[in-house]
Design a protein around this motif. Structure first.
Motif, PDB file in Angstrom:
ATOM      1  N   LEU A 127      19.621 -36.256  -0.778  1.00 56.15           N
ATOM      2  CA  LEU A 127      20.534 -35.666   0.211  1.00 56.15           C
ATOM      3  C   LEU A 127      21.267 -36.769   0.964  1.00 56.15           C
ATOM      4  O   LEU A 127      20.650 -37.722   1.440  1.00 56.15           O
ATOM      5  N   GLU A 128      22.584 -36.637   1.021  1.00 58.92           N
ATOM      6  CA  GLU A 128      23.377 -37.562   1.822  1.00 58.92           C
ATOM      7  C   GLU A 128      24.139 -36.756   2.860  1.00 58.92           C
ATOM      8  O   GLU A 128      24.891 -35.841   2.502  1.00 58.92           O
ATOM      9  N   VAL A 129      23.920 -37.065   4.116  1.00 62.69           N
ATOM     10  CA  VAL A 129      24.677 -36.429   5.196  1.00 62.69           C
ATOM     11  C   VAL A 129      25.548 -37.518   5.802  1.00 62.69           C
ATOM     12  O   VAL A 129      25.048 -38.549   6.249  1.00 62.69           O
ATOM     13  N   LYS A 130      26.861 -37.304   5.745  1.00 58.06           N
ATOM     14  CA  LYS A 130      27.786 -38.356   6.146  1.00 58.06           C
ATOM     15  C   LYS A 130      28.596 -37.929   7.365  1.00 58.06           C
ATOM     16  O   LYS A 130      29.503 -37.106   7.251  1.00 58.06           O
ATOM     17  N   ASN A 131      28.221 -38.456   8.504  1.00 56.70           N
ATOM     18  CA  ASN A 131      29.019 -38.339   9.714  1.00 56.70           C
ATOM     19  C   ASN A 131      29.471 -36.918  10.017  1.00 56.70           C
ATOM     20  O   ASN A 131      30.663 -36.652  10.190  1.00 56.70           O
ATOM     21  N   ILE A 132      28.511 -35.969  10.065  1.00 57.84           N
ATOM     22  CA  ILE A 132      28.923 -34.590  10.330  1.00 57.84           C
ATOM     23  C   ILE A 132      29.039 -34.309  11.835  1.00 57.84           C
ATOM     24  O   ILE A 132      28.250 -34.791  12.646  1.00 57.84           O
ATOM     25  N   HIS A 133      30.071 -33.542  12.160  1.00 53.17           N
ATOM     26  CA  HIS A 133      30.319 -33.111  13.530  1.00 53.17           C
ATOM     27  C   HIS A 133      30.372 -31.593  13.562  1.00 53.17           C
ATOM     28  O   HIS A 133      30.884 -30.973  12.631  1.00 53.17           O
ATOM     29  N   LYS A 134      29.852 -31.015  14.649  1.00 51.74           N
ATOM     30  CA  LYS A 134      29.988 -29.571  14.827  1.00 51.74           C
ATOM     31  C   LYS A 134      30.048 -29.250  16.314  1.00 51.74           C
ATOM     32  O   LYS A 134      29.168 -29.638  17.086  1.00 51.74           O
ATOM     33  N   THR A 135      31.097 -28.558  16.709  1.00 47.78           N
ATOM     34  CA  THR A 135      31.213 -28.086  18.092  1.00 47.78           C
ATOM     35  C   THR A 135      31.275 -26.574  18.067  1.00 47.78           C
ATOM     36  O   THR A 135      32.071 -25.988  17.335  1.00 47.78           O
ATOM     37  N   PHE A 136      30.369 -25.937  18.815  1.00 43.04           N
ATOM     38  CA  PHE A 136      30.397 -24.478  18.910  1.00 43.04           C
ATOM     39  C   PHE A 136      31.282 -24.057  20.080  1.00 43.04           C
ATOM     40  O   PHE A 136      31.346 -24.738  21.098  1.00 43.04           O
ATOM     41  N   VAL A 158      26.312 -37.119  12.754  1.00 39.16           N
ATOM     42  CA  VAL A 158      24.976 -37.290  12.180  1.00 39.16           C
ATOM     43  C   VAL A 158      25.113 -37.812  10.747  1.00 39.16           C
ATOM     44  O   VAL A 158      25.833 -37.234   9.940  1.00 39.16           O
ATOM     45  N   SER A 159      24.438 -38.919  10.457  1.00 38.25           N
ATOM     46  CA  SER A 159      24.437 -39.489   9.105  1.00 38.25           C
ATOM     47  C   SER A 159      23.028 -39.917   8.730  1.00 38.25           C
ATOM     48  O   SER A 159      22.328 -40.513   9.549  1.00 38.25           O
ATOM     49  N   PHE A 160      22.625 -39.593   7.525  1.00 36.98           N
ATOM     50  CA  PHE A 160      21.355 -40.118   6.994  1.00 36.98           C
ATOM     51  C   PHE A 160      21.306 -39.836   5.498  1.00 36.98           C
ATOM     52  O   PHE A 160      22.078 -39.034   4.980  1.00 36.98           O
ATOM     53  N   THR A 161      20.408 -40.537   4.829  1.00 40.45           N
ATOM     54  CA  THR A 161      20.218 -40.333   3.395  1.00 40.45           C
ATOM     55  C   THR A 161      18.739 -40.104   3.129  1.00 40.45           C
ATOM     56  O   THR A 161      17.896 -40.813   3.664  1.00 40.45           O
ATOM     57  N   LEU A 162      18.433 -39.068   2.348  1.00 43.64           N
ATOM     58  CA  LEU A 162      17.046 -38.799   1.981  1.00 43.64           C
ATOM     59  C   LEU A 162      16.844 -39.183   0.524  1.00 43.64           C
ATOM     60  O   LEU A 162      17.601 -38.752  -0.337  1.00 43.64           O
ATOM     61  N   GLU A 163      15.822 -40.009   0.283  1.00 38.98           N
ATOM     62  CA  GLU A 163      15.509 -40.373  -1.104  1.00 38.98           C
ATOM     63  C   GLU A 163      14.693 -39.262  -1.750  1.00 38.98           C
ATOM     64  O   GLU A 163      14.063 -38.452  -1.067  1.00 38.98           O
ATOM     65  N   ASP A 164      14.689 -39.266  -3.065  1.00 40.05           N
ATOM     66  CA  ASP A 164      13.903 -38.312  -3.833  1.00 40.05           C
ATOM     67  C   ASP A 164      12.436 -38.384  -3.413  1.00 40.05           C
ATOM     68  O   ASP A 164      11.856 -39.469  -3.369  1.00 40.05           O
ATOM     69  N   GLY A 165      11.837 -37.257  -3.072  1.00 36.41           N
ATOM     70  CA  GLY A 165      10.411 -37.223  -2.726  1.00 36.41           C
ATOM     71  C   GLY A 165      10.109 -37.547  -1.270  1.00 36.41           C
ATOM     72  O   GLY A 165       8.953 -37.512  -0.857  1.00 36.41           O
ATOM     73  N   GLU A 166      11.127 -37.856  -0.502  1.00 29.90           N
ATOM     74  CA  GLU A 166      10.901 -38.147   0.916  1.00 29.90           C
ATOM     75  C   GLU A 166      10.640 -36.844   1.686  1.00 29.90           C
ATOM     76  O   GLU A 166      11.207 -35.806   1.364  1.00 29.90           O
ATOM     77  N   PHE A 167       9.779 -36.910   2.694  1.00 36.00           N
ATOM     78  CA  PHE A 167       9.456 -35.747   3.530  1.00 36.00           C
ATOM     79  C   PHE A 167       9.674 -36.184   4.975  1.00 36.00           C
ATOM     80  O   PHE A 167       8.862 -36.904   5.545  1.00 36.00           O
ATOM     81  N   VAL A 168      10.783 -35.749   5.545  1.00 35.12           N
ATOM     82  CA  VAL A 168      11.121 -36.189   6.889  1.00 35.12           C
ATOM     83  C   VAL A 168      10.790 -35.089   7.901  1.00 35.12           C
ATOM     84  O   VAL A 168      11.077 -33.916   7.674  1.00 35.12           O
ATOM     85  N   THR A 169      10.128 -35.492   8.992  1.00 37.99           N
ATOM     86  CA  THR A 169       9.916 -34.556  10.082  1.00 37.99           C
ATOM     87  C   THR A 169      10.965 -34.856  11.149  1.00 37.99           C
ATOM     88  O   THR A 169      11.314 -36.018  11.374  1.00 37.99           O
ATOM     89  N   ILE A 170      11.467 -33.803  11.772  1.00 36.06           N
ATOM     90  CA  ILE A 170      12.560 -33.956  12.738  1.00 36.06           C
ATOM     91  C   ILE A 170      12.119 -33.395  14.076  1.00 36.06           C
ATOM     92  O   ILE A 170      11.637 -32.263  14.164  1.00 36.06           O
ATOM     93  N   ILE A 171      12.282 -34.209  15.102  1.00 35.71           N
ATOM     94  CA  ILE A 171      11.838 -33.797  16.429  1.00 35.71           C
ATOM     95  C   ILE A 171      12.967 -34.037  17.426  1.00 35.71           C
ATOM     96  O   ILE A 171      13.873 -34.838  17.180  1.00 35.71           O
ATOM     97  N   LYS A 229      22.762 -36.482  18.135  1.00 38.70           N
ATOM     98  CA  LYS A 229      22.720 -37.753  17.398  1.00 38.70           C
ATOM     99  C   LYS A 229      21.276 -38.074  17.003  1.00 38.70           C
ATOM    100  O   LYS A 229      20.337 -37.642  17.659  1.00 38.70           O
ATOM    101  N   ILE A 230      21.152 -38.877  15.953  1.00 41.43           N
ATOM    102  CA  ILE A 230      19.824 -39.369  15.586  1.00 41.43           C
ATOM    103  C   ILE A 230      19.570 -40.618  16.422  1.00 41.43           C
ATOM    104  O   ILE A 230      20.326 -41.588  16.348  1.00 41.43           O
ATOM    105  N   ILE A 231      18.499 -40.581  17.255  1.00 36.86           N
ATOM    106  CA  ILE A 231      18.247 -41.750  18.106  1.00 36.86           C
ATOM    107  C   ILE A 231      17.048 -42.548  17.620  1.00 36.86           C
ATOM    108  O   ILE A 231      16.767 -43.623  18.144  1.00 36.86           O
TER     109      ILE A 231
END
Lengths: 301, 265
Positions: free
Chosen positions: B2-11, B25-38, B226-228
């Motif tokens: 998964l590649e997320v490239k500089n996404i913006h969203k305003t409601f 928001v930008s990040f890349t997930l490698e195959d088999g990676e398990f990311v927790t988000i807080i 943002k990812i901090i």
């Protein structure tokens, strides 16, 4: 009350109930399966009737005319579903808009508000002049439709329509195009409603631009009575549809009864509306006053 | 994967309720990676998951799953790449349909649905074997309406549905938040098992810092869209709740204010 004349009216009620049963099954698809309160019905029933009567009086074979009346009903359902899915207009309003528009179209098809069709002049398949035959034809149509729908809603496409009505979020997460399924379901439903209109026009010997007024309420009455009476008994989809037809017959039997009791025919619509409102309110009031009667079960994983 | 490239969203852009939910928001997930988000309420963690799932279109940026740009694809078309479990146990399953019908719907995810019978006898056996891995006895109740199951059972079933047709990416959106602690722990255990057994790439949003630390191979913290914080590998293994709170204060310049997250330490 005259018991004899009530009994005499019973076969007529059964015939009417079977023909309206086709419509009630159509309403079941939108109201129960798709969870879509489709008001198109009041217009598409008259459309089916008008198309059939004009084609048959124009010399077409009755069966072919029934097919085209069904297609006309499906077209009405298509319009409603597109107003909802493409234009984003709420479900209930989408049906009302189509229904109102169909009044003008139905007038165009009929050329006047009422067009007679005589069983003496044309080879009609149902008529109130031959009630036993009408009962057989009505029963055959209902059973055939139930069989076809039982198969259809067991297929991958049919199951995805059920999921769309039950939980659109889940459906989309499973790759189901919920908008497309609403279009499909509304076309199927209104196709049956158009067919019912075509059959009922033959039965009563005329197509009237106002004949669909309140049809949705009769369809709902049949569905709700079937659920109240047979809901616990029938779990199978085919049996549920069968119960809807029984509900429709029961509705017309009750109407015959209250007419015998001296109710004026113009008061019938008020009567129907009150009955439907009361039956619809039952589950809500039950839940309100006996909140623990039906436990959701949140504990134990 | 998964590649997320500089996404913006305003409601509600241009109104008094304007809310910048995702602010690059930008990040890349490698195959088999398990990311927790807080992250705190409204930090953009669930919004990110929903943006990936296609619940709404993003204002700008790109989302690429396994090399395919899905940014413009509607939700139902992206579904073939994704398995999803939601916070509300009611959302992931169809309550009026029975267990095997739900599984059959999930098993057709990403395939064209035709006019053939929805469940074959062979599939029925396969579904039972999948259910038996849960150890909840659901394999003996395939004809039961899902609406009669408990919240935990529904989440467990949703996990099986999400993985039965191996997804490129599993999205878990606070999927234990509505459950009691004991059930939540069980569902988390099942999640780990499903991810491990199928070797899935996964994202799990959670309110619970401890869960975020003890599960997964990578941790991301969101704040104001943002990812901090983005920690993986050995650093992730050594992480403590105190570290996380400290990192949060350092990165955001304020105290962590999600009561729920603090209380669940």
């Amino acid at each position: 009350m005259n018991i004899i004349s009530l009994l005499k009216s019973l076969p007529g009620s059964v015939a009417q109930g079977l023909l309206w049963g086709v419509l009630a099954i159509g309403v079941y698809i939108t109201y129960k399966v798709l969870d879509y309160s489709d008001m198109t019905v009041d217009g598409s029933m008259a459309t089916g009737a008008a198309v059939c009567v004009m084609l048959v009086t124009g010399g077409m074979n009755v069966y072919l005319a029934l097919v085209i009346a069904t297609l006309a009903g499906m077209a009405a359902g298509l319009i409603t579903s597109l107003i909802h899915t493409v234009l984003g207009i709420p479900a209930i309003l989408s049906g009302i808009l189509t229904q109102i528009g169909l009044y003008s179209i139905n007038m165009r098809i009929l050329g006047k508000s009422n067009q007679a069709i005589s069983v003496d002049k044309y080879d009609l398949i149902v008529s109130l002049r031959h009630i036993p035959a009408a009962i057989i034809v009505g029963a055959v149509f209902c059973l055939a439709i139930i069989a076809i729908l039982y198969w259809f809603f067991g297929t991958e496409v049919g199951q995805s329509i059920r999921a769309t009505g039950n939980n659109p979020n889940m459906a989309r997460a499973q790759g189901i195009n919920t908008d497309f399924n609403k279009v499909l379901g509304l076309m199927l439903s209104n196709g049956l409603v158009g067919l019912a209109g075509a059959l009922y026009a033959q039965y009563q010997g005329s197509a009237d631009v106002n004949m669909g007024r309140g049809a949705i309420v009769i369809g709902l009455a049949a569905i709700i009575m079937s659920e109240v009476i047979f809901g616990k008994l029938f779990n199978n989809f085919a049996l549920k549809l069968f119960a809807v037809v029984l509900g429709s017959i029961l509705y017309f039997a009750i109407i015959a009864l209250v007419l015998q009791l001296g109710m004026s025919t113009t008061d019938l619509k008020l009567f129907s509306a009150i009955v439907v409102a009361l039956f619809l309110a039952v589950p809500y009031l039950k839940a309100k006053f006996h909140p623990n009667a039906h436990k959701g079960g949140k504990e134990n994983a | 994967m998964l590649e997320v490239k500089n996404i913006h969203k305003t409601f509600n852009a241009g109104t008094v309720n304007e809310k910048i939910a995702l602010d690059g928001v930008s990040f890349t997930l490698e195959d088999g990676e398990f990311v927790t988000i807080i992250g705190g309420n409204g930090s953009g963690k669930s919004t990110t998951l929903n943006a990936v799932a296609g619940v709404f279109p993003v204002d700008s940026g790109n989302i690429i799953i396994d090399g395919i740009d899905v940014t413009k694809l509607p939700e139902y078309k992206r579904a073939k790449y994704l398995g999803r479990v939601f916070q509300d146990p009611m959302i992931g399953t169809a309550g009026n349909m029975n267990i095997e019908e739900n599984l059959a719907l999930a098993y057709r995810r990403g395939k064209s649905r035709k006019l053939r019978w929805a469940i074959t006898a062979k599939e029925r056996e396969f579904f039972k074997s999948q259910l038996s891995t849960l150890g909840l006895g659901l394999e003996n109740r395939v004809g039961t309406k899902v609406g009669l199951l408990s919240g935990g059972q529904r989440q467990a079933l949703t996990l099986i549905m999400a993985s039965i047709e191996k997804p490129k990416l599993l999205l878990l959106d606070e999927h234990t938040a509505a459950l009691d602690p004991k059930t939540a722990a069980k569902v988390l255990e099942i999640s780990d098992q499903v991810i491990h057994d199928n070797n899935l790439t996964a994202m799990m949003v959670t309110h619970n810092m401890r869960d975020a630390i003890t599960h997964g191979t990578r941790l991301m913290m969101f704040h104001e869209g943002k990812i901090i914080l983005d920690i993986k590998g050995e650093d992730k293994k050594k992480l403590t709740v105190e570290d996380l709170l400290h990192e949060f204060e350092k990165a955001s310049g304020e105290e962590f204010t999600s009561d729920e997250a603090l209380l669940s330490r």
